[in-house]
Design a protein around this motif. Structure first.
Motif, PDB file in Angstrom:
ATOM      1  N   UNK A 158      28.224  33.188  49.818  1.00  0.00           N
ATOM      2  CA  UNK A 158      29.004  33.310  48.580  1.00  0.00           C
ATOM      3  C   UNK A 158      30.472  33.589  48.913  1.00  0.00           C
ATOM      4  N   UNK A 159      31.385  33.017  48.130  1.00  0.00           N
ATOM      5  CA  UNK A 159      32.807  33.248  48.386  1.00  0.00           C
ATOM      6  C   UNK A 159      33.183  34.724  48.230  1.00  0.00           C
ATOM      7  N   UNK A 160      34.042  35.185  49.117  1.00  0.00           N
ATOM      8  CA  UNK A 160      34.463  36.590  49.096  1.00  0.00           C
ATOM      9  C   UNK A 160      35.085  36.952  47.751  1.00  0.00           C
ATOM     10  N   UNK A 161      35.950  36.081  47.236  1.00  0.00           N
ATOM     11  CA  UNK A 161      36.649  36.392  45.985  1.00  0.00           C
ATOM     12  C   UNK A 161      35.664  36.552  44.827  1.00  0.00           C
ATOM     13  N   UNK A 162      34.646  35.687  44.772  1.00  0.00           N
ATOM     14  CA  UNK A 162      33.651  35.761  43.699  1.00  0.00           C
ATOM     15  C   UNK A 162      32.882  37.080  43.774  1.00  0.00           C
ATOM     16  N   UNK A 163      32.470  37.455  44.988  1.00  0.00           N
ATOM     17  CA  UNK A 163      31.694  38.686  45.152  1.00  0.00           C
ATOM     18  C   UNK A 163      32.576  39.900  44.834  1.00  0.00           C
ATOM     19  N   UNK A 164      33.852  39.847  45.235  1.00  0.00           N
ATOM     20  CA  UNK A 164      34.765  40.959  44.957  1.00  0.00           C
ATOM     21  C   UNK A 164      34.930  41.161  43.457  1.00  0.00           C
ATOM     22  N   UNK A 165      35.106  40.081  42.717  1.00  0.00           N
ATOM     23  CA  UNK A 165      35.272  40.200  41.259  1.00  0.00           C
ATOM     24  C   UNK A 165      34.037  40.820  40.608  1.00  0.00           C
ATOM     25  N   UNK A 166      32.889  40.486  41.124  1.00  0.00           N
ATOM     26  CA  UNK A 166      31.637  40.914  40.500  1.00  0.00           C
ATOM     27  C   UNK A 166      31.165  42.292  40.969  1.00  0.00           C
ATOM     28  N   UNK A 179      33.068  44.658  43.465  1.00  0.00           N
ATOM     29  CA  UNK A 179      33.946  45.712  43.970  1.00  0.00           C
ATOM     30  C   UNK A 179      34.174  46.774  42.903  1.00  0.00           C
ATOM     31  N   UNK A 180      34.158  48.035  43.322  1.00  0.00           N
ATOM     32  CA  UNK A 180      34.374  49.150  42.412  1.00  0.00           C
ATOM     33  C   UNK A 180      35.838  49.596  42.378  1.00  0.00           C
ATOM     34  N   UNK A 181      36.695  48.877  43.095  1.00  0.00           N
ATOM     35  CA  UNK A 181      38.137  49.112  42.989  1.00  0.00           C
ATOM     36  C   UNK A 181      38.640  48.047  42.020  1.00  0.00           C
ATOM     37  N   UNK A 182      38.733  48.419  40.750  1.00  0.00           N
ATOM     38  CA  UNK A 182      38.860  47.434  39.678  1.00  0.00           C
ATOM     39  C   UNK A 182      40.165  46.659  39.693  1.00  0.00           C
ATOM     40  N   UNK A 183      41.254  47.273  40.151  1.00  0.00           N
ATOM     41  CA  UNK A 183      42.550  46.586  40.127  1.00  0.00           C
ATOM     42  C   UNK A 183      42.522  45.376  41.052  1.00  0.00           C
ATOM     43  N   UNK A 184      42.107  45.587  42.307  1.00  0.00           N
ATOM     44  CA  UNK A 184      42.057  44.458  43.235  1.00  0.00           C
ATOM     45  C   UNK A 184      40.885  43.531  42.914  1.00  0.00           C
ATOM     46  N   UNK A 185      39.813  44.055  42.348  1.00  0.00           N
ATOM     47  CA  UNK A 185      38.659  43.219  41.994  1.00  0.00           C
ATOM     48  C   UNK A 185      39.067  42.108  41.037  1.00  0.00           C
ATOM     49  N   UNK A 186      39.947  42.427  40.099  1.00  0.00           N
ATOM     50  CA  UNK A 186      40.393  41.427  39.128  1.00  0.00           C
ATOM     51  C   UNK A 186      41.149  40.286  39.795  1.00  0.00           C
ATOM     52  N   UNK A 187      41.647  40.527  41.021  1.00  0.00           N
ATOM     53  CA  UNK A 187      42.366  39.490  41.771  1.00  0.00           C
ATOM     54  C   UNK A 187      41.510  38.932  42.897  1.00  0.00           C
ATOM     55  N   UNK A 188      40.214  39.060  42.768  1.00  0.00           N
ATOM     56  CA  UNK A 188      39.338  38.584  43.833  1.00  0.00           C
ATOM     57  C   UNK A 188      39.401  39.461  45.064  1.00  0.00           C
ATOM     58  N   UNK A 189      39.783  40.720  44.883  1.00  0.00           N
ATOM     59  CA  UNK A 189      39.872  41.661  46.000  1.00  0.00           C
ATOM     60  C   UNK A 189      41.212  41.684  46.693  1.00  0.00           C
ATOM     61  N   UNK A 190      42.142  40.820  46.309  1.00  0.00           N
ATOM     62  CA  UNK A 190      43.421  40.696  47.013  1.00  0.00           C
ATOM     63  C   UNK A 190      44.282  41.940  46.816  1.00  0.00           C
ATOM     64  N   UNK A 191      44.622  42.599  47.928  1.00  0.00           N
ATOM     65  CA  UNK A 191      45.482  43.784  47.887  1.00  0.00           C
ATOM     66  C   UNK A 191      46.953  43.441  48.025  1.00  0.00           C
ATOM     67  N   UNK A 192      47.261  42.195  48.358  1.00  0.00           N
ATOM     68  CA  UNK A 192      48.647  41.843  48.631  1.00  0.00           C
ATOM     69  C   UNK A 192      49.069  42.413  49.985  1.00  0.00           C
TER      70      UNK A 192
END
Length: 294
Positions: A168-176, A178-191
């Motif tokens: 499964x793609x990392x971004x998809x799993x992060x959105x679904x 991850x409990x860090x909601x701010x980065x989860x909304x961006x597919x886990x991307x912290x910048x």
């Protein structure tokens, strides 16, 4: 507060000030109270010392300063000015005001835009920082939780890791998940993240990853994490404006150290630490010469 106190009283103060000006002829003197003068700079300094909400008008400030001058004059007449503790407080106020005025002047000279830009160019290597750019999936683990709660969090992370291993793609799993909601909304991307901005263990794990690589689950004080590198770790030099705060702080610190060291060589210093333990008013022999020129 000052607005409420204005009354016919300050009209008489202004009249007094007019008489004083006529008598002394100094345009800077706006009042005479006993043998003491109140000047325009006194009024300006007092106004500047007040907060914007309490800032008085010049006539209100003059009214207040005349009142305080009356009280101070009476304190002198009654001998309070000779009190050793009060004299010490007056010396302290004078010392701090003069010291700060000198520091402000020298610090301003050391932190001009031109000086800071010169410092920036000469310290680019020292300013360089490591930077990572990763996506993360986080399962929170509160500090001090029991082993059962920790085991549940680990089990949840294991399930998330299995989804990634399964393709499964990392971004998809992060959105679904991850409990860090701010980065989860961006597919886990912290910048982009600079060293020192995040937990050291987190940064160390991120710095190991090449572009596209993923970490295994690991723990920090904040919880459990999985990372995927958007870019490999790189070294960056902040722009001048980004580094300006640090450059100015360093320039101020170094300028103050240099100034104090120069003054130690130019001005005689003698200290008597053994007298600190003696009763006030007593005298003792000897002293410690600071080694400076007389």
């Amino acid at each position: 507060m000052f607005r409420q106190r204005v009354s016919a009283r300050w009209v008489s103060v202004l009249a007094l000030a007019g008489l004083a000006l006529a008598a002394c002829g100094d345009a800077n003197v706006v009042a005479e109270v006993g043998k003491r003068e109140v000047t325009k700079p006194d009024v300006s300094a007092f106004i500047a010392s007040r907060s914007s909400r309490e800032r008085p008008s010049p006539p209100e400030a003059l009214d207040f300063l005349v009142e305080r001058s009356l009280l101070a004059e009476e304190a002198r007449r009654s001998g309070l000015a000779e009190d050793p503790l009060l004299q010490a407080r007056l010396r302290t106020a004078e010392r701090e005001l003069l010291a700060q005025a000198l520091l402000d002047k020298r610090m301003a000279e050391a932190t001009t835009d031109a000086e800071l830009r010169k410092r920036y160019e000469s310290s680019r290597d020292a300013l360089a920082q490591r930077q990572v750019h990763v996506r993360q999936i986080m399962v929170r683990v509160a500090p001090g939780v029991d082993e059962e709660a920790r085991a549940r969090a680990q089990s949840r992370m294991n399930g998330i890791f299995a989804r990634l291993v399964g393709g499964e793609p990392f971004e998809k799993v992060a959105r679904e998940a991850s409990e860090e909601t701010v980065s989860a909304a961006r597919g886990g991307d912290l910048g982009p993240v600079l060293e020192g901005q995040v937990d050291p263990l987190f940064f160390a794990e991120a710095a190991r990853l090449k572009q596209g690589e993923r970490s295994k689950p690991f723990a920090t004080a904040y919880g459990l994490h999985l990372l995927e590198a958007v870019e490999g770790m790189r070294t960056v030099v902040p722009a001048f404006e980004e580094a300006r705060g640090k450059l100015e702080a360093d320039a101020r610190r170094e300028a103050q150290e240099r100034l104090v060291e120069q003054l130690r060589q130019q001005i005689s210093i003698k200290t008597y630490p053994e007298r600190l333990e003696a009763p006030a008013g007593s005298s003792g022999p000897g002293g410690t010469d600071g080694g400076q020129r007389p």
